[in-house]
Design a protein around this motif. Structure first.
Motif, PDB file in Angstrom:
ATOM      1  N   ARG A 111       0.902  -1.316   0.291  1.00 58.76           N
ATOM      2  CA  ARG A 111      -0.064   0.029   0.020  1.00 58.76           C
ATOM      3  C   ARG A 111       0.703   1.388  -0.062  1.00 58.76           C
ATOM      4  O   ARG A 111       0.295   2.213   0.379  1.00 58.76           O
ATOM      5  N   GLY A 112       2.094   0.900  -0.404  1.00 56.94           N
ATOM      6  CA  GLY A 112       2.941   2.214  -0.729  1.00 56.94           C
ATOM      7  C   GLY A 112       3.843   2.673   0.510  1.00 56.94           C
ATOM      8  O   GLY A 112       4.395   3.580   0.583  1.00 56.94           O
ATOM      9  N   GLN A 113       3.572   2.018   1.876  1.00 58.14           N
ATOM     10  CA  GLN A 113       4.414   2.310   2.923  1.00 58.14           C
ATOM     11  C   GLN A 113       5.692   1.256   3.124  1.00 58.14           C
ATOM     12  O   GLN A 113       5.230   0.085   3.571  1.00 58.14           O
ATOM     13  N   ARG A 114       6.710   1.655   2.873  1.00 62.69           N
ATOM     14  CA  ARG A 114       7.892   0.675   3.051  1.00 62.69           C
ATOM     15  C   ARG A 114       8.828   1.155   3.931  1.00 62.69           C
ATOM     16  O   ARG A 114       9.342   2.215   4.031  1.00 62.69           O
ATOM     17  N   PHE A 115       9.232   0.214   4.830  1.00 64.26           N
ATOM     18  CA  PHE A 115      10.126   0.531   5.783  1.00 64.26           C
ATOM     19  C   PHE A 115      11.525  -0.507   5.861  1.00 64.26           C
ATOM     20  O   PHE A 115      11.275  -1.818   5.506  1.00 64.26           O
ATOM     21  N   SER A 116      12.570  -0.022   6.038  1.00 66.55           N
ATOM     22  CA  SER A 116      13.636  -0.722   5.670  1.00 66.55           C
ATOM     23  C   SER A 116      14.027  -1.892   6.767  1.00 66.55           C
ATOM     24  O   SER A 116      14.636  -2.927   6.612  1.00 66.55           O
ATOM     25  N   ASP A 117      13.585  -1.633   8.052  1.00 62.63           N
ATOM     26  CA  ASP A 117      13.659  -2.662   9.249  1.00 62.63           C
ATOM     27  C   ASP A 117      12.650  -2.198  10.290  1.00 62.63           C
ATOM     28  O   ASP A 117      11.657  -1.385  10.039  1.00 62.63           O
ATOM     29  N   TYR A 118      12.496  -3.275  11.118  1.00 60.76           N
ATOM     30  CA  TYR A 118      11.826  -3.034  12.308  1.00 60.76           C
ATOM     31  C   TYR A 118      11.647  -1.591  13.171  1.00 60.76           C
ATOM     32  O   TYR A 118      10.771  -0.899  13.426  1.00 60.76           O
ATOM     33  N   GLN A 119      12.944  -1.079  13.339  1.00 59.08           N
ATOM     34  CA  GLN A 119      12.980  -0.014  14.026  1.00 59.08           C
ATOM     35  C   GLN A 119      12.506   1.328  13.162  1.00 59.08           C
ATOM     36  O   GLN A 119      11.885   2.266  13.618  1.00 59.08           O
ATOM     37  N   ALA A 120      12.812   1.338  12.033  1.00 58.00           N
ATOM     38  CA  ALA A 120      11.915   2.281  10.725  1.00 58.00           C
ATOM     39  C   ALA A 120      10.446   2.349  11.087  1.00 58.00           C
ATOM     40  O   ALA A 120       9.743   3.285  11.127  1.00 58.00           O
ATOM     41  N   LEU A 121       9.751   0.908  11.220  1.00 54.61           N
ATOM     42  CA  LEU A 121       8.412   1.027  11.190  1.00 54.61           C
ATOM     43  C   LEU A 121       7.957   1.145  12.662  1.00 54.61           C
ATOM     44  O   LEU A 121       6.948   2.237  12.574  1.00 54.61           O
ATOM     45  N   TRP A 122       8.678   1.058  13.572  1.00 52.73           N
ATOM     46  CA  TRP A 122       8.441   1.456  15.074  1.00 52.73           C
ATOM     47  C   TRP A 122       8.213   3.156  15.025  1.00 52.73           C
ATOM     48  O   TRP A 122       7.504   3.593  15.638  1.00 52.73           O
TER      49      TRP A 122
ATOM     50  N   SER B  59      -3.959   2.004   9.880  1.00 47.74           N
ATOM     51  CA  SER B  59      -3.571   0.636   9.301  1.00 47.74           C
ATOM     52  C   SER B  59      -3.734  -0.331  10.137  1.00 47.74           C
ATOM     53  O   SER B  59      -4.228  -1.677   9.687  1.00 47.74           O
ATOM     54  N   ILE B  60      -3.806  -0.231  11.441  1.00 45.95           N
ATOM     55  CA  ILE B  60      -4.220  -1.527  12.441  1.00 45.95           C
ATOM     56  C   ILE B  60      -5.648  -1.839  12.078  1.00 45.95           C
ATOM     57  O   ILE B  60      -5.742  -3.004  12.037  1.00 45.95           O
ATOM     58  N   TRP B  61      -6.273  -0.779  12.039  1.00 44.30           N
ATOM     59  CA  TRP B  61      -7.966  -0.944  11.779  1.00 44.30           C
ATOM     60  C   TRP B  61      -8.020  -1.835  10.650  1.00 44.30           C
ATOM     61  O   TRP B  61      -8.807  -2.844  10.479  1.00 44.30           O
ATOM     62  N   ASP B  62      -7.429  -1.335   9.392  1.00 44.74           N
ATOM     63  CA  ASP B  62      -7.461  -2.114   8.118  1.00 44.74           C
ATOM     64  C   ASP B  62      -7.001  -3.275   7.994  1.00 44.74           C
ATOM     65  O   ASP B  62      -7.417  -4.352   7.494  1.00 44.74           O
ATOM     66  N   TYR B  63      -5.687  -3.366   8.762  1.00 46.49           N
ATOM     67  CA  TYR B  63      -4.851  -4.706   8.457  1.00 46.49           C
ATOM     68  C   TYR B  63      -5.665  -6.082   9.238  1.00 46.49           C
ATOM     69  O   TYR B  63      -5.810  -6.939   8.721  1.00 46.49           O
ATOM     70  N   PHE B  64      -6.364  -5.499  10.453  1.00 46.47           N
ATOM     71  CA  PHE B  64      -7.183  -6.619  11.003  1.00 46.47           C
ATOM     72  C   PHE B  64      -8.658  -6.699  10.537  1.00 46.47           C
ATOM     73  O   PHE B  64      -9.450  -7.337  11.299  1.00 46.47           O
ATOM     74  N   ASP B  65      -8.932  -5.740   9.543  1.00 46.31           N
ATOM     75  CA  ASP B  65     -10.360  -5.842   9.168  1.00 46.31           C
ATOM     76  C   ASP B  65     -11.236  -5.717  10.055  1.00 46.31           C
ATOM     77  O   ASP B  65     -12.307  -6.524  10.573  1.00 46.31           O
TER      78      ASP B  65
END
Length: 416
Positions: A31-42, A55-61
């Motif tokens: 969906r266009g949100q790319r992160f190099s590693d977990y730290q970047a995601l955090w 995104s959590i709402w949508d990911y878990f539907d």
């Protein structure tokens, strides 16, 4: 950006690739949100709070009869409103797993205690019992916003009663029966409960503890109570009408004329509608009621179980706890990601400290969570858990309640 401390241990590349957080990162990338590693995601999760929780709402539907209009109204706490406009129900998530005939018999709850032999409930049985208890509570006049309090041990009945209350929109609050009358009343008096669900007693450390006098005291001193439900736990042959005149038996909730009259109804509620009430410890005055909402609790529990603990439908989870501690709430929400919850009621060190490790083997746990004191006691006793039980299926170990000492970490890494 803060720099995380060095890792003492890291899972294999193959394990990371199969993890739920990696699946979530791939989902974001699509969906266009790319992160190099977990730290970047955090870092993104704390920098873009609205984007992350959307995104959590949508990911878990997340199922809602009415969509939300805004993720959060502001950044000030208290005062911020989350997912304004949404109408949903926490318990509805539970009914999304193993609904077909082929999988409905899969174990949802495995329970063992000092008081009675092992009990297992399938997903079908959980749905049937939650439906029955919810319908009966409605017939007794329980509706959205009413408080239902429980004086129950860590049993399947407590889990069933909670999800039934959540489906109605009733507000749940529980205390463990090892708590005395004054401690329980200090909590329950503040919230004006309509229904009390309690046990006659329990066993702990090989000793029996009768609690009927305390249950009667609660009935006398909680003026808003309209109904008392008693689960004969210590004495299964107990005559409830004699022991507590006017009380119902737990079984009555399952066999009431209303119990199976209708399919379950999930009351559609605002995201901030109260779900359960927890309490501060009471060490600095009266215990403080802590109210958690339906929507916030649902999203946090989905995120924590799936992305933090890496739990899914093939997992079997234990968080050793009583019903008066937040980890009981944490454990039962493992059902929201389809995991099997394995619950133990009793002294984790009785008859010795091998008890829970043997339970982990017998129930084929993949996640084992206890308080830090348990690991400390194992360490002091010179116990090497992997020599006591087959723990080869464990993928995660959790510690909570107090800081875990360095040498206790070593115990887990070297001997679990």
């Amino acid at each position: 950006m803060s720099v995380p401390p060095p890792l003492l241990w890291s899972p294999s590349a193959e394990r990371i690739a199969r993890s739920r957080v990696n699946h979530y990162m791939q989902w974001l990338a699509d969906r266009g949100q790319r992160f190099s590693d977990y730290q970047a995601l955090w870092q993104w999760s704390v920098d873009d709070i609205e984007g992350f929780w959307a995104s959590i709402w949508d990911y878990f539907d997340v199922q809602s009869s009415v969509p939300y209009q805004q993720v959060v109204s502001g950044t000030q706490m208290p005062g911020a409103t989350w997912f304004a406009g949404a109408r949903l129900n926490f318990a509805e998530q539970l009914f999304r797993f193993n609904t077909d005939a082929a999988t409905a018999g899969k174990e949802a709850i495995v329970a063992e205690s000092e008081t009675r032999a092992r009990i297992t409930l399938s997903w079908r049985e959980v749905r049937e019992q939650v439906t029955a208890v919810a319908n009966t509570l409605r017939a007794l006049g329980v509706g959205p916003g009413d408080r239902v309090v429980a004086y129950l041990p860590n049993t399947p009945e407590a889990v069933i009663a909670f999800f039934a209350c959540a489906s109605i929109g009733a507000i749940w609050s529980s205390c463990s029966p090892d708590m005395g009358a004054s401690s329980v009343l200090d909590r329950f008096r503040q919230i004006d409960p309509k229904v009390l669900i309690a046990v006659d007693g329990y066993r702990y450390g090989g000793k029996a503890f009768n609690r009927l006098d305390i249950v009667q005291q609660m009935r006398n001193e909680l003026p808003t109570l309209e109904h008392t439900v008693l689960l004969p736990y210590l004495d299964t042959a107990l005559d409830v009408n004699t022991a507590l005149p006017g009380a119902m038996r737990w079984q009555d909730l399952l066999t009431h004329s209303a119990a199976h009259a209708n399919p379950i109804k999930f009351e559609q509620l605002p995201a901030d509608h109260p779900l359960w009430i927890l309490y501060s410890s009471g060490t600095t005055g009266m215990p403080k009621p802590l109210v958690h909402g339906q929507g916030g609790s649902l999203l946090e529990c989905l995120k924590a179980n799936a992305l933090s603990l890496d739990l899914g439908e093939d997992d079997r989870l234990l968080w050793s706890s009583t019903t008066g501690w937040v980890m009981w709430n944490a454990q039962i929400t493992g059902l929201l990601v389809g995991a099997t919850i394995c619950i133990y009621d009793g002294n984790p060190g009785y008859p010795d400290l091998s008890r829970l490790w043997q339970f982990a083997q017998d129930t084929q746990l993949t996640f084992f969570g206890v308080g830090a004191a348990f690991f400390a006691n194992c360490m002091k006793a010179g116990i090497e858990p992997a020599k006591l039980a087959d723990l080869s299926l464990l993928r995660g170990v959790g510690s909570t309640g107090s800081p875990l000492a360095d040498d206790a970490f070593d115990l887990i890494y070297q001997h679990v």
